[in-house]
Design a protein around this motif. Sequence first.
Motif, PDB file in Angstrom:
ATOM      1  N   ALA A 259      -5.344   4.266  -7.983  1.00  0.00           N
ATOM      2  CA  ALA A 259      -4.100   3.684  -7.265  1.00  0.00           C
ATOM      3  C   ALA A 259      -4.161   2.314  -6.877  1.00  0.00           C
ATOM      4  N   ILE A 260      -5.409   1.808  -6.366  1.00  0.00           N
ATOM      5  CA  ILE A 260      -5.615   0.365  -6.056  1.00  0.00           C
ATOM      6  C   ILE A 260      -5.170  -0.365  -7.199  1.00  0.00           C
ATOM      7  N   TRP A 261      -5.943  -0.309  -8.372  1.00  0.00           N
ATOM      8  CA  TRP A 261      -5.766  -0.872  -9.634  1.00  0.00           C
ATOM      9  C   TRP A 261      -4.126  -0.846  -9.935  1.00  0.00           C
ATOM     10  N   PHE A 262      -3.526   0.130  -9.937  1.00  0.00           N
ATOM     11  CA  PHE A 262      -2.204   0.289 -10.533  1.00  0.00           C
ATOM     12  C   PHE A 262      -1.318  -0.449  -9.414  1.00  0.00           C
ATOM     13  N   GLY A 263      -1.546  -0.444  -8.095  1.00  0.00           N
ATOM     14  CA  GLY A 263      -0.859  -1.118  -7.175  1.00  0.00           C
ATOM     15  C   GLY A 263      -0.998  -2.617  -7.365  1.00  0.00           C
TER      16      GLY A 263
ATOM     17  N   LYS B 188       5.597  -7.193  -9.918  1.00  0.00           N
ATOM     18  CA  LYS B 188       6.552  -7.034 -11.054  1.00  0.00           C
ATOM     19  C   LYS B 188       7.885  -6.829 -10.557  1.00  0.00           C
ATOM     20  N   ASP B 189       9.012  -7.469 -11.084  1.00  0.00           N
ATOM     21  CA  ASP B 189      10.366  -7.720 -11.121  1.00  0.00           C
ATOM     22  C   ASP B 189      10.904  -6.192 -11.632  1.00  0.00           C
ATOM     23  N   GLU B 190      12.059  -6.013 -10.989  1.00  0.00           N
ATOM     24  CA  GLU B 190      12.695  -4.603 -11.361  1.00  0.00           C
ATOM     25  C   GLU B 190      12.972  -4.601 -12.935  1.00  0.00           C
ATOM     26  N   ASN B 191      13.343  -5.806 -13.497  1.00  0.00           N
ATOM     27  CA  ASN B 191      13.517  -5.631 -14.683  1.00  0.00           C
ATOM     28  C   ASN B 191      12.587  -5.546 -15.771  1.00  0.00           C
TER      29      ASN B 191
END
Length: 46
Positions: A23-27, A33-36
């Motif tokens: 979870a830390i790595w993914f966050g 990251k932009d919504e696009n």
Amino acid sequence: MFGIDDPGIWLAYLLAFACVIFAIWFGVRNWNKDENDSINSKNPNK
């Protein structure tokens, strides 16, 4: 060790720790990251 002799308990703690690390790595990876840049932008039919 620490009064916990059952390997199933150790496995549960290990998996919980692995989930926290993931979870830390993914966050951190997706922090700015932009919504696009989300999964929807990979759909060419949009």
